[in-house]
Design a protein around this motif. Structure first.
Motif, PDB file in Angstrom:
ATOM      1  N   HIS A   1       0.829  -1.204   0.000  1.00 47.53           N
ATOM      2  CA  HIS A   1       0.000   0.000   0.000  1.00 47.53           C
ATOM      3  C   HIS A   1       0.863   1.254   0.000  1.00 47.53           C
ATOM      4  O   HIS A   1       0.608   2.199  -0.757  1.00 47.53           O
ATOM      5  CB  HIS A   1      -0.927  -0.049   1.228  1.00 47.53           C
ATOM      6  CG  HIS A   1      -1.824   1.135   1.339  1.00 47.53           C
ATOM      7  ND1 HIS A   1      -2.371   1.519   2.528  1.00 47.53           N
ATOM      8  CD2 HIS A   1      -2.275   2.033   0.445  1.00 47.53           C
ATOM      9  CE1 HIS A   1      -3.113   2.609   2.352  1.00 47.53           C
ATOM     10  NE2 HIS A   1      -3.066   2.931   1.089  1.00 47.53           N
ATOM     11  N   LEU A   2       1.898   1.283   0.831  1.00 46.58           N
ATOM     12  CA  LEU A   2       2.764   2.459   0.922  1.00 46.58           C
ATOM     13  C   LEU A   2       3.412   2.747  -0.433  1.00 46.58           C
ATOM     14  O   LEU A   2       3.420   3.890  -0.905  1.00 46.58           O
ATOM     15  CB  LEU A   2       3.836   2.252   1.996  1.00 46.58           C
ATOM     16  CG  LEU A   2       4.792   3.422   2.221  1.00 46.58           C
ATOM     17  CD1 LEU A   2       4.052   4.643   2.742  1.00 46.58           C
ATOM     18  CD2 LEU A   2       5.892   3.022   3.196  1.00 46.58           C
TER      19      LEU A   2
ATOM     20  N   ILE B   1       2.513  11.633   7.166  1.00 45.93           N
ATOM     21  CA  ILE B   1       3.833  11.428   7.756  1.00 45.93           C
ATOM     22  C   ILE B   1       4.773  10.632   6.848  1.00 45.93           C
ATOM     23  O   ILE B   1       5.963  10.919   6.780  1.00 45.93           O
ATOM     24  CB  ILE B   1       3.733  10.791   9.164  1.00 45.93           C
ATOM     25  CG1 ILE B   1       5.096  10.805   9.846  1.00 45.93           C
ATOM     26  CG2 ILE B   1       3.143   9.382   9.081  1.00 45.93           C
ATOM     27  CD1 ILE B   1       5.053  10.472  11.319  1.00 45.93           C
ATOM     28  N   TYR B   2       4.277   9.637   6.120  1.00 50.35           N
ATOM     29  CA  TYR B   2       5.143   8.826   5.270  1.00 50.35           C
ATOM     30  C   TYR B   2       5.124   9.283   3.819  1.00 50.35           C
ATOM     31  O   TYR B   2       5.561   8.563   2.932  1.00 50.35           O
ATOM     32  CB  TYR B   2       4.782   7.344   5.379  1.00 50.35           C
ATOM     33  CG  TYR B   2       5.069   6.794   6.754  1.00 50.35           C
ATOM     34  CD1 TYR B   2       6.377   6.676   7.224  1.00 50.35           C
ATOM     35  CD2 TYR B   2       4.036   6.417   7.601  1.00 50.35           C
ATOM     36  CE1 TYR B   2       6.650   6.209   8.503  1.00 50.35           C
ATOM     37  CE2 TYR B   2       4.294   5.937   8.874  1.00 50.35           C
ATOM     38  CZ  TYR B   2       5.606   5.836   9.319  1.00 50.35           C
ATOM     39  OH  TYR B   2       5.868   5.367  10.582  1.00 50.35           O
ATOM     40  N   GLY B   3       4.627  10.490   3.591  1.00 50.12           N
ATOM     41  CA  GLY B   3       4.625  11.038   2.243  1.00 50.12           C
ATOM     42  C   GLY B   3       3.225  11.277   1.720  1.00 50.12           C
ATOM     43  O   GLY B   3       2.240  11.236   2.465  1.00 50.12           O
TER      44      GLY B   3
ATOM     45  N   TYR C   1      -6.222   5.186   0.509  1.00 49.09           N
ATOM     46  CA  TYR C   1      -5.930   4.792   1.882  1.00 49.09           C
ATOM     47  C   TYR C   1      -7.104   3.975   2.447  1.00 49.09           C
ATOM     48  O   TYR C   1      -6.909   2.900   3.015  1.00 49.09           O
ATOM     49  CB  TYR C   1      -5.655   6.008   2.766  1.00 49.09           C
ATOM     50  CG  TYR C   1      -5.450   5.605   4.196  1.00 49.09           C
ATOM     51  CD1 TYR C   1      -4.250   5.060   4.605  1.00 49.09           C
ATOM     52  CD2 TYR C   1      -6.482   5.708   5.116  1.00 49.09           C
ATOM     53  CE1 TYR C   1      -4.065   4.636   5.915  1.00 49.09           C
ATOM     54  CE2 TYR C   1      -6.317   5.294   6.427  1.00 49.09           C
ATOM     55  CZ  TYR C   1      -5.104   4.757   6.820  1.00 49.09           C
ATOM     56  OH  TYR C   1      -4.940   4.322   8.111  1.00 49.09           O
ATOM     57  N   LYS C   2      -8.318   4.483   2.251  1.00 47.86           N
ATOM     58  CA  LYS C   2      -9.496   3.770   2.749  1.00 47.86           C
ATOM     59  C   LYS C   2      -9.616   2.387   2.101  1.00 47.86           C
ATOM     60  O   LYS C   2      -9.970   1.413   2.761  1.00 47.86           O
ATOM     61  CB  LYS C   2     -10.767   4.577   2.483  1.00 47.86           C
ATOM     62  CG  LYS C   2     -10.875   5.813   3.344  1.00 47.86           C
ATOM     63  CD  LYS C   2     -12.113   6.638   3.010  1.00 47.86           C
ATOM     64  CE  LYS C   2     -12.087   7.937   3.757  1.00 47.86           C
ATOM     65  NZ  LYS C   2     -12.449   9.076   2.935  1.00 47.86           N
TER      66      LYS C   2
ATOM     67  N   GLN D   1      12.265   3.856   0.139  1.00 42.83           N
ATOM     68  CA  GLN D   1      13.027   4.766  -0.713  1.00 42.83           C
ATOM     69  C   GLN D   1      12.109   5.822  -1.334  1.00 42.83           C
ATOM     70  O   GLN D   1      12.462   7.003  -1.379  1.00 42.83           O
ATOM     71  CB  GLN D   1      13.740   3.992  -1.827  1.00 42.83           C
ATOM     72  CG  GLN D   1      14.902   3.157  -1.329  1.00 42.83           C
ATOM     73  CD  GLN D   1      15.439   2.220  -2.410  1.00 42.83           C
ATOM     74  OE1 GLN D   1      14.682   1.690  -3.227  1.00 42.83           O
ATOM     75  NE2 GLN D   1      16.739   2.026  -2.404  1.00 42.83           N
ATOM     76  N   LEU D   2      10.935   5.395  -1.797  1.00 43.12           N
ATOM     77  CA  LEU D   2       9.988   6.337  -2.394  1.00 43.12           C
ATOM     78  C   LEU D   2       9.490   7.339  -1.359  1.00 43.12           C
ATOM     79  O   LEU D   2       9.350   8.530  -1.646  1.00 43.12           O
ATOM     80  CB  LEU D   2       8.819   5.590  -3.029  1.00 43.12           C
ATOM     81  CG  LEU D   2       9.147   4.822  -4.313  1.00 43.12           C
ATOM     82  CD1 LEU D   2       7.994   3.892  -4.687  1.00 43.12           C
ATOM     83  CD2 LEU D   2       9.470   5.775  -5.453  1.00 43.12           C
ATOM     84  N   SER D   3       9.209   6.862  -0.162  1.00 39.74           N
ATOM     85  CA  SER D   3       8.754   7.746   0.909  1.00 39.74           C
ATOM     86  C   SER D   3       9.820   8.793   1.221  1.00 39.74           C
ATOM     87  O   SER D   3       9.528   9.990   1.320  1.00 39.74           O
ATOM     88  CB  SER D   3       8.417   6.923   2.154  1.00 39.74           C
ATOM     89  OG  SER D   3       7.970   7.755   3.192  1.00 39.74           O
ATOM     90  N   LYS D   4      11.073   8.346   1.350  1.00 39.73           N
ATOM     91  CA  LYS D   4      12.173   9.287   1.630  1.00 39.73           C
ATOM     92  C   LYS D   4      12.354  10.274   0.496  1.00 39.73           C
ATOM     93  O   LYS D   4      12.626  11.450   0.729  1.00 39.73           O
ATOM     94  CB  LYS D   4      13.469   8.511   1.886  1.00 39.73           C
ATOM     95  CG  LYS D   4      13.491   7.816   3.228  1.00 39.73           C
ATOM     96  CD  LYS D   4      14.780   7.060   3.455  1.00 39.73           C
ATOM     97  CE  LYS D   4      14.746   6.365   4.801  1.00 39.73           C
ATOM     98  NZ  LYS D   4      15.925   5.514   5.018  1.00 39.73           N
TER      99      LYS D   4
END
Length: 156
Positions: A27-28, A58-60, A67-68, A113-116
């Motif tokens: 999901h992230l 918070i994570y991007g 999300y739902k 890595q994508l989140s960062k």
């Protein structure tokens, strides 16, 4: 107004996975890929892929409707059976071409890595407030288009 929904965009990304070869996506990671598809669609086609706003979490970047839809998956891979639309019928070819370009660049990166990466970029950085955990400001389409147009022009 775009006829494409975030669900169709997510399903297109999920359908691009080779599940038989062991490909998987969480999901992230899916949230970040959908974000980059929206951003580069704005730059390359001068219009949004989908209309829904993206929020700075918070994570991007996060698309709330996705999300739902996928929050119950946690950190687990999203199975092929969770594809609910026929994205190739919904998403125009020129939009799929942009999405394919994005996936070619970003699919090999991990969710972390994508989140960062998103945390280092202005559209998220300029909206997210670390002192207000519950605040989920909107990453505007204009900020995405402006920032990634600058990135594209800087890369030549």
């Amino acid at each position: 107004m775009s006829a494409v929904t975030p669900n169709a965009a997510a399903d297109y990304i999920l359908a691009s996975q080779n599940y038989e070869e062991g490909d998987s996506i969480t999901h992230l990671k899916l949230q970040k890929l959908v974000y980059y598809c929206q951003a580069w669609h704005l730059v390359l086609l001068d219009r949004p892929l989908f209309d829904e706003d993206i929020q700075a979490w918070i994570y991007g970047p996060v698309v709330p409707s996705l999300y739902k839809r996928f929050k119950d998956k946690g950190c687990q891979a999203i199975p092929h059976e969770d594809i609910k639309t026929e994205p190739v019928k919904i998403i125009p070819k020129e939009s799929r071409d942009v999405m394919d370009q994005v996936l070619n660049v970003f699919m090999g990166m991990t969710a972390t890595q994508l989140s960062k990466l998103t945390h280092d970029e202005d559209p998220w950085k300029n909206v997210y407030d670390p002192d207000d955990f519950g605040h989920r400001g909107i990453i505007t389409k204009e900020s995405m288009k402006d920032y990634y147009t600058q990135v594209m022009n800087a890369d030549g």
